[in-house]
Design an enzyme around this catalytic site. Structure first.
Site, PDB file in Angstrom:
ATOM      1  N   GLY A 116      38.985  35.524  50.357  1.00 17.98           N
ATOM      2  CA  GLY A 116      39.928  35.966  51.384  1.00 17.98           C
ATOM      3  C   GLY A 116      39.581  35.411  52.759  1.00 17.98           C
ATOM      4  O   GLY A 116      39.577  36.150  53.742  1.00 17.98           O
ATOM      5  N   SER A 117      39.319  34.089  52.816  1.00 26.30           N
ATOM      6  CA  SER A 117      38.952  33.497  54.113  1.00 26.30           C
ATOM      7  C   SER A 117      40.083  32.655  54.695  1.00 26.30           C
ATOM      8  O   SER A 117      39.865  31.850  55.589  1.00 26.30           O
ATOM      9  CB  SER A 117      37.657  32.689  53.986  1.00 26.30           C
ATOM     10  OG  SER A 117      37.622  31.950  52.791  1.00 26.30           O
ATOM     11  N   TYR A 174      43.130  52.596  48.051  1.00 25.31           N
ATOM     12  CA  TYR A 174      42.293  51.708  48.881  1.00 25.31           C
ATOM     13  C   TYR A 174      40.958  52.378  49.195  1.00 25.31           C
ATOM     14  O   TYR A 174      39.891  51.797  48.965  1.00 25.31           O
ATOM     15  CB  TYR A 174      43.048  51.383  50.177  1.00 25.31           C
ATOM     16  CG  TYR A 174      42.242  50.556  51.161  1.00 25.31           C
ATOM     17  CD1 TYR A 174      42.039  49.193  50.958  1.00 25.31           C
ATOM     18  CD2 TYR A 174      41.689  51.138  52.306  1.00 25.31           C
ATOM     19  CE1 TYR A 174      41.306  48.434  51.850  1.00 25.31           C
ATOM     20  CE2 TYR A 174      40.953  50.388  53.206  1.00 25.31           C
ATOM     21  CZ  TYR A 174      40.764  49.032  52.973  1.00 25.31           C
ATOM     22  OH  TYR A 174      40.023  48.282  53.864  1.00 25.31           O
ATOM     23  N   SER A 175      41.000  53.613  49.688  1.00 22.93           N
ATOM     24  CA  SER A 175      39.743  54.247  50.125  1.00 22.93           C
ATOM     25  C   SER A 175      38.833  54.561  48.933  1.00 22.93           C
ATOM     26  O   SER A 175      37.615  54.386  49.014  1.00 22.93           O
ATOM     27  CB  SER A 175      40.016  55.504  50.960  1.00 22.93           C
ATOM     28  OG  SER A 175      40.666  56.461  50.190  1.00 22.93           O
ATOM     29  N   ASN A 203      34.997  39.511  50.301  1.00 21.70           N
ATOM     30  CA  ASN A 203      35.753  40.042  51.437  1.00 21.70           C
ATOM     31  C   ASN A 203      37.206  40.388  51.103  1.00 21.70           C
ATOM     32  O   ASN A 203      37.757  41.343  51.640  1.00 21.70           O
ATOM     33  CB  ASN A 203      35.710  38.997  52.569  1.00 21.70           C
ATOM     34  CG  ASN A 203      36.737  39.260  53.639  1.00 21.70           C
ATOM     35  OD1 ASN A 203      36.580  40.144  54.465  1.00 21.70           O
ATOM     36  ND2 ASN A 203      37.828  38.496  53.619  1.00 21.70           N
ATOM     37  N   ARG A 240      42.427  33.957  56.432  1.00 22.74           N
ATOM     38  CA  ARG A 240      42.823  34.633  57.683  1.00 22.74           C
ATOM     39  C   ARG A 240      41.926  35.846  57.886  1.00 22.74           C
ATOM     40  O   ARG A 240      41.034  36.127  57.059  1.00 22.74           O
ATOM     41  CB  ARG A 240      44.302  35.065  57.640  1.00 22.74           C
ATOM     42  CG  ARG A 240      44.663  35.860  56.395  1.00 22.74           C
ATOM     43  CD  ARG A 240      46.183  35.940  56.201  1.00 22.74           C
ATOM     44  NE  ARG A 240      46.528  36.358  54.843  1.00 22.74           N
ATOM     45  CZ  ARG A 240      46.842  37.589  54.480  1.00 22.74           C
ATOM     46  NH1 ARG A 240      46.892  38.539  55.377  1.00 22.74           N
ATOM     47  NH2 ARG A 240      47.132  37.872  53.238  1.00 22.74           N
TER      48      ARG A 240
HETATM   49  N1  LIG Z   1      41.095  45.048  59.126  1.00 29.77           N
HETATM   50  C1  LIG Z   1      40.440  46.211  59.131  1.00 29.77           C
HETATM   51  O1  LIG Z   1      40.603  47.058  60.030  1.00 29.77           O
HETATM   52  C2  LIG Z   1      39.462  46.519  58.042  1.00 29.77           C
HETATM   53  C3  LIG Z   1      38.721  47.720  58.139  1.00 29.77           C
HETATM   54  C4  LIG Z   1      37.789  48.011  57.149  1.00 29.77           C
HETATM   55  C5  LIG Z   1      37.611  47.123  56.089  1.00 29.77           C
HETATM   56  N2  LIG Z   1      38.358  45.974  56.028  1.00 29.77           N
HETATM   57  C6  LIG Z   1      38.102  45.082  54.895  1.00 29.77           C
HETATM   58  O2  LIG Z   1      37.883  43.754  55.360  1.00 29.77           O
HETATM   59  C7  LIG Z   1      38.297  42.814  54.367  1.00 29.77           C
HETATM   60  C8  LIG Z   1      39.227  41.798  54.960  1.00 29.77           C
HETATM   61  O3  LIG Z   1      40.334  42.465  55.524  1.00 29.77           O
HETATM   62  P1  LIG Z   1      41.311  41.785  56.569  1.00 29.77           P
HETATM   63  O4  LIG Z   1      41.700  42.848  57.523  1.00 29.77           O
HETATM   64  O5  LIG Z   1      40.751  40.509  57.069  1.00 29.77           O
HETATM   65  O6  LIG Z   1      42.568  41.482  55.607  1.00 29.77           O
HETATM   66  P2  LIG Z   1      43.769  40.450  55.752  1.00 29.77           P
HETATM   67  O7  LIG Z   1      43.893  39.947  57.140  1.00 29.77           O
HETATM   68  O8  LIG Z   1      44.927  41.113  55.116  1.00 29.77           O
HETATM   69  O9  LIG Z   1      43.289  39.206  54.838  1.00 29.77           O
HETATM   70  C9  LIG Z   1      43.154  39.422  53.477  1.00 29.77           C
HETATM   71  C10 LIG Z   1      42.539  38.197  52.816  1.00 29.77           C
HETATM   72  O10 LIG Z   1      42.378  38.508  51.433  1.00 29.77           O
HETATM   73  C11 LIG Z   1      43.128  37.580  50.651  1.00 29.77           C
HETATM   74  N3  LIG Z   1      43.810  38.271  49.560  1.00 29.77           N
HETATM   75  C12 LIG Z   1      44.684  39.303  49.639  1.00 29.77           C
HETATM   76  N4  LIG Z   1      45.136  39.625  48.422  1.00 29.77           N
HETATM   77  C13 LIG Z   1      44.535  38.775  47.561  1.00 29.77           C
HETATM   78  C14 LIG Z   1      44.618  38.575  46.159  1.00 29.77           C
HETATM   79  N5  LIG Z   1      45.413  39.318  45.381  1.00 29.77           N
HETATM   80  N6  LIG Z   1      43.879  37.594  45.611  1.00 29.77           N
HETATM   81  C15 LIG Z   1      43.095  36.814  46.377  1.00 29.77           C
HETATM   82  N7  LIG Z   1      42.991  36.924  47.696  1.00 29.77           N
HETATM   83  C16 LIG Z   1      43.702  37.899  48.284  1.00 29.77           C
HETATM   84  C17 LIG Z   1      44.139  36.966  51.590  1.00 29.77           C
HETATM   85  O11 LIG Z   1      44.464  35.662  51.091  1.00 29.77           O
HETATM   86  P3  LIG Z   1      45.977  35.060  51.217  1.00 29.77           P
HETATM   87  O12 LIG Z   1      46.105  34.582  52.649  1.00 29.77           O
HETATM   88  O13 LIG Z   1      46.026  33.955  50.251  1.00 29.77           O
HETATM   89  O14 LIG Z   1      46.908  36.195  50.937  1.00 29.77           O
HETATM   90  C18 LIG Z   1      43.387  36.945  52.904  1.00 29.77           C
HETATM   91  O15 LIG Z   1      42.565  35.817  52.986  1.00 29.77           O
HETATM   92  C19 LIG Z   1      38.891  43.663  53.245  1.00 29.77           C
HETATM   93  O16 LIG Z   1      37.906  43.917  52.276  1.00 29.77           O
HETATM   94  C20 LIG Z   1      39.265  44.965  53.937  1.00 29.77           C
HETATM   95  O17 LIG Z   1      39.316  46.049  53.054  1.00 29.77           O
HETATM   96  C21 LIG Z   1      39.265  45.661  56.962  1.00 29.77           C
END
Ligand SMILES: NC(=O)c1ccc[n+]([C@@H]2O[C@H](COP(=O)([O-])OP(=O)(O)OC[C@H]3O[C@@H](n4cnc5c(N)ncnc54)[C@H](OP(=O)(O)O)[C@@H]3O)[C@@H](O)[C@H]2O)c1
Length: 233
Positions: A13-14, A154-155, A90, A16
């Site tokens: 998931g890199s 999710y949680s 990630n 974005r």
């Molecule tokens: N943002 C927050 O506030 C927050 C808080 C706590 C924890 N987190 C955790 O941090 C991590 C990253 O979150 P983020 O906020 O950066 O999310 P994000 O901006 O939505 O990015 C998600 C990433 O995961 C990939 N992804 C999504 N669905 C996928 C699938 N089915 N198969 C393969 N790749 C997939 C996406 O790839 P594509 O571009 O190809 O879709 C993208 O690179 C996650 O584990 C999330 O639970 C985030």
């Protein structure tokens, strides 16, 4: 600055968000990077951002919601004859917000498939070789989310990630394969939404702490990226 020169990291998931920041932070420390997303077109931004660093960059694609997609990621790394040193788990999805009673089994399964089962498959694929080579850093991204029943899949999947990480750390005790969780804080990304507390860039440098641990350092622990916001590492 501690260097990761010659090491290889896969960051799922890199394309974005947080994963993209982690990829940049690791490349700054001279680590070779394997970028991942569901489709090649999603990766162009990150690949452009990484082009200014003097590191090797590969990419793999695969939808972690399917077994085929998970296998494509594993195969993509292995056919590149790369020995993975760092696995940054990630990628994750968040279920649609709805009353907890209305969340379907399908929604629970989909969230667990991407957030937990795919992570386990990737650990199974790469941790034994890390163990054999006496070096590995596995970071499983978790969340501080609580009291939000509308997002229970999710949680709860993240609670399972925490537990799985501790179990895996016990399995890999005294192997120098360190397995830890990283909580990024609430960040403005597609998943976190525009009302989040922090900009996505604030995940650095804290997200790198569990990668940069000294040999035989802590394992089975939780690192909160926001606690390291003003640190020089
Ligand atoms: N943002 C927050 O506030 C927050 C808080 C706590 C924890 N987190 C955790 O941090 C991590 C990253 O979150 P983020 O906020 O950066 O999310 P994000 O901006 O939505 O990015 C998600 C990433 O995961 C990939 N992804 C999504 N669905 C996928 C699938 N089915 N198969 C393969 N790749 C997939 C996406 O790839 P594509 O571009 O190809 O879709 C993208 O690179 C996650 O584990 C999330 O639970 C985030």
């Amino acid at each position: 600055m501690k260097s990761l020169e010659g090491k290889w990291a896969l960051i799922t998931g890199s394309s974005r968000g947080i994963g993209q920041q982690v990829a940049i932070g690791l490349a700054e420390r001279k680590c070779n990077i394997i970028v991942h997303g569901r489709e090649k077109a999603h990766l162009n931004n990150t690949l452009n951002m990484l082009s200014k660093y003097k590191v090797k960059v590969h990419f793999v694609v695969g939808d972690l919601a399917t077994e085929e997609g998970v296998n494509s990621v594993i195969k993509g790394v292995k056919t590149g004859s790369i020995s993975l040193d760092i696995l940054y788990n990630n990628a994750a999805i968040m279920n649609k917000w709805k009353p907890v009673w209305e969340i379907t089994k399908q929604e629970w399964l989909e969230t667990f498939q991407v957030n937990l089962f795919a992570m386990i498959a990737l650990c199974n694929a790469f941790a034994p070789d890390m163990k054999k080579r006496g070096y590995g850093r596995i970071i499983n991204v978790t969340s501080g989310i609580k009291d939000t029943p509308n997002l229970a899949p999710y949680s709860v999947s993240k609670a399972a990630v925490d537990k799985y990480t501790r179990d895996l750390a016990a399995e890999l005790k005294e192997t120098n394969v360190l397995v830890n969780c990283m909580d990024p804080g609430w960040l403005k990304t597609d998943l976190g939404g525009p009302k989040a507390d922090h900009e996505v860039e604030t995940v650095l440098p804290g997200a790198l702490i569990p990668v940069l641990l000294d040999d035989n350092g802590p394992s089975g622990k939780l690192y909160s990226a926001q606690e390291f916001r003003d640190s020089k590492i």
